[in-house]
Design an enzyme around this catalytic site. Structure first.
Site, PDB file in Angstrom:
ATOM      1  N   CYS A 166       0.755  -1.111   0.042  1.00 41.25           N
ATOM      2  CA  CYS A 166      -0.119   0.102   0.093  1.00 41.25           C
ATOM      3  C   CYS A 166       0.897   1.232  -0.060  1.00 41.25           C
ATOM      4  O   CYS A 166       0.326   2.407  -0.392  1.00 41.25           O
ATOM      5  CB  CYS A 166      -0.995  -0.029   1.097  1.00 41.25           C
ATOM      6  SG  CYS A 166      -2.153  -1.471   1.138  1.00 41.25           S
ATOM      7  N   HIS A 179      -3.856   7.108   1.440  1.00 41.32           N
ATOM      8  CA  HIS A 179      -4.139   5.968   0.941  1.00 41.32           C
ATOM      9  C   HIS A 179      -5.593   5.304   1.150  1.00 41.32           C
ATOM     10  O   HIS A 179      -6.004   5.574   2.401  1.00 41.32           O
ATOM     11  CB  HIS A 179      -3.348   4.747   1.637  1.00 41.32           C
ATOM     12  CG  HIS A 179      -3.291   3.282   1.107  1.00 41.32           C
ATOM     13  ND1 HIS A 179      -3.618   2.903   0.017  1.00 41.32           N
ATOM     14  CD2 HIS A 179      -3.662   2.397   2.191  1.00 41.32           C
ATOM     15  CE1 HIS A 179      -3.861   1.530   0.157  1.00 41.32           C
ATOM     16  NE2 HIS A 179      -4.020   1.282   1.085  1.00 41.32           N
ATOM     17  N   ASN A 205     -10.201  -0.784  -2.421  1.00 44.58           N
ATOM     18  CA  ASN A 205      -8.734  -0.711  -2.008  1.00 44.58           C
ATOM     19  C   ASN A 205      -7.864  -1.118  -3.209  1.00 44.58           C
ATOM     20  O   ASN A 205      -7.875  -2.511  -3.325  1.00 44.58           O
ATOM     21  CB  ASN A 205      -8.544  -1.287  -0.627  1.00 44.58           C
ATOM     22  CG  ASN A 205      -7.057  -1.358  -0.241  1.00 44.58           C
ATOM     23  OD1 ASN A 205      -5.994  -0.833  -1.092  1.00 44.58           O
ATOM     24  ND2 ASN A 205      -6.687  -1.804   0.845  1.00 44.58           N
TER      25      ASN A 205
HETATM   26  O1  UT7 Z   1      -4.391  -1.687   2.649  1.00 43.04           O
HETATM   27  C1  UT7 Z   1      -4.339  -2.811   3.293  1.00 43.04           C
HETATM   28  C2  UT7 Z   1      -4.155  -2.367   4.871  1.00 43.04           C
HETATM   29  N1  UT7 Z   1      -5.433  -2.908   5.385  1.00 43.04           N
HETATM   30  C3  UT7 Z   1      -6.054  -2.173   6.067  1.00 43.04           C
HETATM   31  O2  UT7 Z   1      -5.755  -1.170   6.471  1.00 43.04           O
HETATM   32  C4  UT7 Z   1      -7.676  -2.860   6.365  1.00 43.04           C
HETATM   33  C5  UT7 Z   1      -7.804  -2.096   7.793  1.00 43.04           C
HETATM   34  N2  UT7 Z   1      -8.826  -2.769   8.437  1.00 43.04           N
HETATM   35  C6  UT7 Z   1     -10.100  -2.526   8.197  1.00 43.04           C
HETATM   36  O3  UT7 Z   1     -10.362  -1.994   7.197  1.00 43.04           O
HETATM   37  C7  UT7 Z   1     -11.330  -3.195   8.983  1.00 43.04           C
HETATM   38  O4  UT7 Z   1     -10.827  -3.765  10.032  1.00 43.04           O
HETATM   39  C8  UT7 Z   1     -12.269  -4.293   8.143  1.00 43.04           C
HETATM   40  C9  UT7 Z   1     -12.952  -3.505   7.214  1.00 43.04           C
HETATM   41  C10 UT7 Z   1     -11.278  -5.117   7.356  1.00 43.04           C
HETATM   42  C11 UT7 Z   1     -13.067  -5.020   9.125  1.00 43.04           C
HETATM   43  O5  UT7 Z   1     -13.848  -4.117   9.905  1.00 43.04           O
HETATM   44  P1  UT7 Z   1     -14.322  -4.180  11.339  1.00 43.04           P
HETATM   45  O6  UT7 Z   1     -15.196  -2.867  11.846  1.00 43.04           O
HETATM   46  O7  UT7 Z   1     -12.952  -4.090  12.084  1.00 43.04           O
HETATM   47  O8  UT7 Z   1     -14.909  -5.583  11.321  1.00 43.04           O
HETATM   48  P2  UT7 Z   1     -14.661  -7.016  12.341  1.00 43.04           P
HETATM   49  O9  UT7 Z   1     -13.443  -7.445  11.461  1.00 43.04           O
HETATM   50  O10 UT7 Z   1     -14.406  -6.603  13.664  1.00 43.04           O
HETATM   51  O11 UT7 Z   1     -15.720  -7.646  12.080  1.00 43.04           O
HETATM   52  C12 UT7 Z   1     -17.176  -7.268  12.563  1.00 43.04           C
HETATM   53  C13 UT7 Z   1     -18.241  -8.478  12.262  1.00 43.04           C
HETATM   54  C14 UT7 Z   1     -17.771  -9.704  12.581  1.00 43.04           C
HETATM   55  O12 UT7 Z   1     -19.015 -10.473  13.026  1.00 43.04           O
HETATM   56  P3  UT7 Z   1     -18.982 -10.713  14.628  1.00 43.04           P
HETATM   57  O13 UT7 Z   1     -17.908 -11.507  15.074  1.00 43.04           O
HETATM   58  O14 UT7 Z   1     -19.073  -9.191  15.316  1.00 43.04           O
HETATM   59  O15 UT7 Z   1     -20.201 -11.478  14.723  1.00 43.04           O
HETATM   60  C15 UT7 Z   1     -17.514 -10.187  11.347  1.00 43.04           C
HETATM   61  O16 UT7 Z   1     -17.702 -11.764  11.230  1.00 43.04           O
HETATM   62  O17 UT7 Z   1     -18.558  -8.116  10.955  1.00 43.04           O
HETATM   63  C16 UT7 Z   1     -18.387  -9.450  10.397  1.00 43.04           C
HETATM   64  N3  UT7 Z   1     -17.630  -9.376   9.070  1.00 43.04           N
HETATM   65  C17 UT7 Z   1     -18.865  -9.094   8.024  1.00 43.04           C
HETATM   66  N4  UT7 Z   1     -20.103  -9.168   7.852  1.00 43.04           N
HETATM   67  C18 UT7 Z   1     -20.550  -8.936   6.655  1.00 43.04           C
HETATM   68  C19 UT7 Z   1     -16.709  -9.405   8.383  1.00 43.04           C
HETATM   69  N5  UT7 Z   1     -16.860  -9.380   7.102  1.00 43.04           N
HETATM   70  C20 UT7 Z   1     -17.922  -9.080   6.695  1.00 43.04           C
HETATM   71  C21 UT7 Z   1     -18.521  -8.871   5.549  1.00 43.04           C
HETATM   72  N6  UT7 Z   1     -19.982  -8.718   5.425  1.00 43.04           N
HETATM   73  N7  UT7 Z   1     -17.889  -8.804   4.484  1.00 43.04           N
END
Ligand code: UT7
Length: 353
Positions: A112, A279, A309
């Site tokens: 990135c 980014h 992204n």
């Molecule tokens: O450029 C490369 C570097 N990458 C980054 O900088 C990524 C940085 N991180 C992020 O952008 C975020 O952490 C994400 C978008 C990846 C995830 O968002 P989050 O708010 O941290 O969600 P989470 O991983 O804590 O997941 C929350 C919930 C989970 O369910 P439970 O355990 O609360 O029941 C996941 O299973 O959302 C669920 N979940 C989804 N639900 C619907 C995870 N992915 C999805 C999805 N659709 N696609």
């Protein structure tokens, strides 16, 4: 002498995949993706099209936009996390496909932050007096590591296809990261300029390998014997693994910190910034970084809703979108910043002529 951006160009695949499309093949919703990441749609390249193809087209467009010819270019810097093949990188293919001379062609592996590192290299090559025109390109084709299998046919509109249980499970297990990424490329031409008061100013690039595990593709690689085998594929070591929450926290803090560093080094304040080109990994990260910096929303534009992204391509795609929309004013003071796998991050200060 200084180094300034004199042209830009992009190349994105035609195929648009919306969040609603993705919801047909995985357990997700448009609402979740928009709320958690800001992505509404992304592009995917057709099979057989690699990062080098998108990169070469973007390089050609940027050279034309700068009013130059391929023969005028002294060096090309290529940033990608998704090369066409394991080795070599895409630089030789980009050199050849863009019709450049037998010039220096660099491959950068900073994910990135690749384009940010590329801009720093290009500016340094010019400021040292070594080069006059350098093209920097960020390009990605992430499609290859998305485990959509027959799901690709569904995304293409084939309603007769049904996902196997195995594919369904694999796709659902990838949903935390698979919804974020898109394919695309964009490039800028960086050229020598007489006015020392414009162009690239203070630049800070950082790396902390302590955090390499936060986002990585562990296999396939030469630490393994053999370097690729069925067991690694079964263990999904060819997929990215990502600690989303920790990355989120670090990116939201380290990007604004790096911007503050270069602004202070230039004896300016963040209030002097007309634009922060950040980014585009997640709209919430960009928003958190903006708030930490304490600047207006209009200073930190976003285009993640359109492209997702695109890793090394997000900064130049944002630059190119803003340039097309006439939103990069003459004399603007601009900070570029990125954070990503490595972890690598940093910021560059730039004054547009
Ligand atoms: O450029 C490369 C570097 N990458 C980054 O900088 C990524 C940085 N991180 C992020 O952008 C975020 O952490 C994400 C978008 C990846 C995830 O968002 P989050 O708010 O941290 O969600 P989470 O991983 O804590 O997941 C929350 C919930 C989970 O369910 P439970 O355990 O609360 O029941 C996941 O299973 O959302 C669920 N979940 C989804 N639900 C619907 C995870 N992915 C999805 C999805 N659709 N696609």
């Amino acid at each position: 002498m200084s180094a300034v951006i004199i042209g830009s160009g992009a190349s994105v695949p035609e195929r648009v995949v919306t969040n609603h499309d993705l919801a047909q093949i995985m357990d997700t919703t448009d609402e979740w993706i928009v709320k958690r990441s800001g992505v509404r749609e992304r592009r995917f390249a057709p099979v057989g099209v690699g990062s080098s193809d998108l990169a070469a087209a973007a390089v050609g467009a940027a050279i034309a936009d700068a009013g130059l010819l391929p023969a005028d270019i002294d060096a090309v810097v290529c940033a990608t996390m998704t090369p066409d093949q394991f080795a070599p990188g895409i630089a030789p293919q980009v050199q050849q496909k863009a019709g450049l001379g037998a010039i220096a062609a660099y491959d950068l592996r900073q994910q990135c932050s690749g384009f940010l590192y590329g801009l720093d290299l290009a500016a340094s090559l010019i400021e040292s007096g070594r080069n006059e025109h350098v093209v920097v390109v960020g390009a990605e084709v992430h499609r290859g590591y998305l485990p959509f299998a027959e799901g690709w046919d569904i995304l293409a509109g084939d309603t007769s296809v049904e996902l196997s249980e195995q594919t369904r499970t694999a796709i659902d297990e990838s949903r935390g990261w698979a919804v974020l990424f898109g394919d695309g490329a964009a490039a800028v031409v960086v050229s020598r300029h007489d006015d020392p008061d414009v162009g690239f100013g203070p630049r800070r690039l950082h790396t902390d390998g302590t955090w390499v595990h936060l986002i990585e593709v562990k296999g396939v690689g030469f630490r393994n014997q053999p370097w690729v085998d069925e067991a690694q594929l079964q263990a999904r070591l060819h997929w990215p693994s990502m600690s989303g929450a920790e990355l989120f926290r670090q990116a939201s803090v380290l990007m604004p910190e790096a911007v503050a560093e270069v602004v202070a080094e230039a004896k300016l304040t963040v209030g002097d910034l007309d634009l922060v080109i950040a980014h585009q990994a997640n709209a919430r990260i960009v928003e958190a970084a903006r708030k930490r910096l304490g600047v207006a929303e209009s200073v930190v534009p976003m285009n993640i809703d359109r492209w997702g992204n695109t890793t090394a391509a997000t900064l130049p795609l944002l630059w190119d979108d803003l340039a097309r929309e006439g939103k990069i004013p003459e004399g603007a003071t601009i900070a570029f910043t990125a954070f990503g796998s490595g972890v690598h991050w940093g910021a560059l200060l730039y004054r547009h002529p």
